[in-house]
Design an enzyme around this catalytic site. Structure first.
Site, short mmCIF file in Angstrom:
data_model
loop_
_atom_site.label_atom_id
_atom_site.label_comp_id
_atom_site.label_asym_id
_atom_site.label_seq_id
_atom_site.Cartn_x
_atom_site.Cartn_y
_atom_site.Cartn_z
N GLU A 132 -15.07 2.59 -0.88
CA GLU A 132 -14.21 3.04 0.21
C GLU A 132 -12.59 2.51 -0.15
O GLU A 132 -12.22 1.49 0.02
CB GLU A 132 -14.66 2.08 1.35
CG GLU A 132 -14.08 2.64 2.75
CD GLU A 132 -12.79 2.05 3.26
OE1 GLU A 132 -12.02 2.57 2.90
OE2 GLU A 132 -12.87 1.12 3.91
N CYS A 146 -8.34 0.72 7.62
CA CYS A 146 -8.72 1.91 6.84
C CYS A 146 -8.92 3.22 7.51
O CYS A 146 -8.64 4.31 6.95
CB CYS A 146 -10.28 1.72 6.20
SG CYS A 146 -10.24 0.03 5.12
#
Length: 597
Positions: free
Chosen positions: A308, A342
């Site tokens: 990620e 994120c």
């Protein structure tokens, strides 16, 4: 009417009846061992430094994680004040290898536990987190500079959501998955069995020190694995508290605390962990640049990885949007945790008809955002906390300057902020940058800072073209009063996640996988997909009936007597089993019978 003899008879039978009931209940729990194992309460004293008003540490002249002449130490400090939290030893490679071996040994026993035993550990953790929210938030705030509200939403709520989903749904995700064996194998049972990989590793980012650390532990434990977590050196101070919490939960439930190991250090430890042959799976959360290095390191042992790597998440706002709902949501999408998220909103695209009103309202709101240290400033009012990394400030200013030079307008902020009470704190002014276009560097580079970027678009096609000018593809949002359009545009975005009329809520829906496309990475954590990624998906078959087994017809048994006849036989088997036409299958079956004679 009962007579005395009947009563005596019933009384004599009573012990037999009781024994039958008790025996039946015991047999039920043996055959169906789903008795709920309760959470076991425990206490854990938080570090004194996490208490509000704590001021025992010295204010560092130049806050930095590096200790001059001591590469074996990490300097910890509160980014909101610059106050020292002490020094933490960096894990050595030898210590890492020892921890990996201890984790592997503990996993051998843990792999044999039932799902209910694993649920008990998660229930115990869940109850501890619920009962100690403030302490957990204060530890996270002290180590990362965030506010209590941001810590509650990003650290505690998300962790409890993951715990509860795993407790309630984890077994369904990992139980044997029966599959259709097909016509040829109708006499077989076919299924996928999810077996633990062994020892998994997670290298996690610093923006949410509690959740990013404990989240991978939850999935690893429930899937039957041991785990080694490499915490970021920027939040090394709080790792001791998180480690004690998890190990106490394991120990109090009767399991080996060596299942979970924490390490911290610099790039050398990260590389040693990702290249270790003792690691069976790697989850990495970080940047695309470091993600490539992790892949390269893992390739030495062909260790599978989940990456990620951040995003440049967009929010597309159509003119028919309910602005009273949309604007507060997007303010939180940008300002929460100083946008060190994120899936923080890094680009807002507003349709022409609503653009000016939207910009005016955001300018008013962003000017009012107050910066500060929530554990030190008390009730003075803090909306946005500090930033964990101060060495990114020059890069942020450069991106803003590039945009302004190309025609954007910076209406608010744009520079580091020197706090009057915390001059050594690491703050960046909440910033509003408007009239941004795709040719500006800031649209293609993740800022990870409190910068609201607003772009203008004409129609759906124009919005999609502008969004897709970025190589990232993690999360996204679409706001519209037209549900059909909102759904259509959201599904057209090249991203791993999309929300209509909201921001980031897909992560609270822990049943959903989390991950992106493009340079945002690949693989998923969260949801059934996340749990299964930590397992070996083993294909398994067995005979459905003990008296029906796979025979090898003499015509194709070695040594083959007649090659042509054997070929015709196998050819007709294919036609018999897989023809779309019943008549073709019947003809093939008749021919098979003829060949077998």
């Amino acid at each position: 009417m009962c007579c005395v003899s009947d009563l005596i008879q019933y009384e004599a039978l009573l012990p037999v009846v009781v024994a039958a009931i008790v025996g039946g209940a015991a047999m039920y729990f043996v055959l169906f061992p789903k008795a709920r194992l309760p959470a076991i309460p425990f206490e854990l004293k938080p570090p004194a430094e996490s208490l509000p008003g704590w001021k025992s540490g010295e204010i560092l002249a130049q806050p930095s994680i590096f200790v001059e002449g001591r590469p074996d130490l990490i300097q910890c400090f509160d980014p909101a004040t610059g106050r020292s939290l002490g020094q933490v030893p960096a894990t050595t490679v030898d210590q890492l290898n020892d921890k990996l071996k201890r984790a592997r040994e503990a996993q051998k026993t843990w792999a044999l536990t039932t799902f209910e035993q694993r649920r008990q550990v998660l229930r115990t953790l869940n109850e501890f987190v619920l009962g100690h929210q403030r302490e957990i938030c204060q530890v996270a705030c002290r180590d990362s500079g965030k506010t209590l509200i941001d810590a509650t939403l990003g650290e505690v709520l998300t962790t409890n959501a993951k715990l509860q989903w795993t407790i309630k749904n984890g077994e369904d995700a990992l139980k044997d998955d029966c599959r259709d064996p097909g016509f040829m194998m109708m006499y077989k049972r076919a299924k996928v069995v999810y077996q633990p990989r062994g020892v998994v590793a997670a290298l996690v980012s610093w923006n949410y020190p509690f959740h990013n650390t404990v989240g991978p532990v939850i999935s690893a434990l429930f899937s039957g694995n041991a785990i080694v977590v490499k915490a970021s050196e920027h939040v090394a101070w709080s790792m001791t508290y998180w480690e004690q919490m998890v190990k106490r939960a394991l120990n109090i439930c009767g399991h080996d605390p060596e299942l979970v190991q924490f390490v911290t250090g610099f790039a050398d430890i990260g590389n040693a962990l990702t290249s270790s042959p003792l690691v069976d799976h790697i989850t990495f959360i970080g940047s695309p640049e470091v993600g490539k290095l992790v892949m390269k390191s893992a390739s030495a042992n062909l260790t599978p990885v989940t990456l990620e790597l951040g995003g440049k998440d967009c929010a597309i706002v159509f003119a028919d949007t309910d602005m009273g709902q949309c604007i507060p949501v997007l303010m939180r999408g940008v300002i929460q945790n100083a946008s060190q998220n994120c899936i923080g909103i890094e680009r807002i695209l507003v349709q022409e008809g609503a653009y000016d009103r939207f910009v005016a309202e955001m300018e008013r709101r962003i000017k009012s955002v107050r910066l500060g240290a929530v554990l030190d400033d008390g009730d003075d009012g803090v909306d946005c906390g500090a930033m964990v990394l101060s060495n990114c400030f020059g890069r942020l200013e450069s991106l803003i300057a590039d945009a302004v030079a190309k025609g954007a307008r910076c209406l608010v902020g744009g520079h580091p902020y020197v706090h009057p009470r915390h001059p050594r704190g690491q703050y960046f002014e909440p910033t509003l940058l408007v009239d941004v276009t795709p040719d500006m560097d800031i649209t293609r580079n993740e800022t990870f800072g409190p910068i609201m970027v607003i772009m203008k678009f004409k129609d759906e096609k124009d919005a999609l073209d502008r969004v897709h000018s970025s190589p990232y593809g993690l999360g996204s949002s679409v706001f519209s009063g037209d549900r059909t359009r909102g759904r259509r545009v959201a599904l057209s975005l090249r991203t791993g996640m999309a929300n209509v009329n909201d921001f980031g809520v897909n992560y609270i829906c822990q049943a959903l996988p989390f991950g992106g496309v493009g340079i945002s990475g690949f693989g998923r954590f969260a949801g059934p997909e996340g749990l299964r990624a930590l397992c070996v998906e083993k294909a398994f078959t067995e005979d459905r009936f003990p008296f029906v087994k796979t025979p090898i017809p003499p015509i194709v048994d070695y040594p083959i007597q007649d090659t042509e006849k054997g070929y015709q036989f196998t050819r007709q088997i294919v036609a018999f089993a897989y023809s779309d036409s019943w008549w073709a299958s019947i003809k093939a079956g008749l021919y098979l019978g003829k060949l077998s004679m």
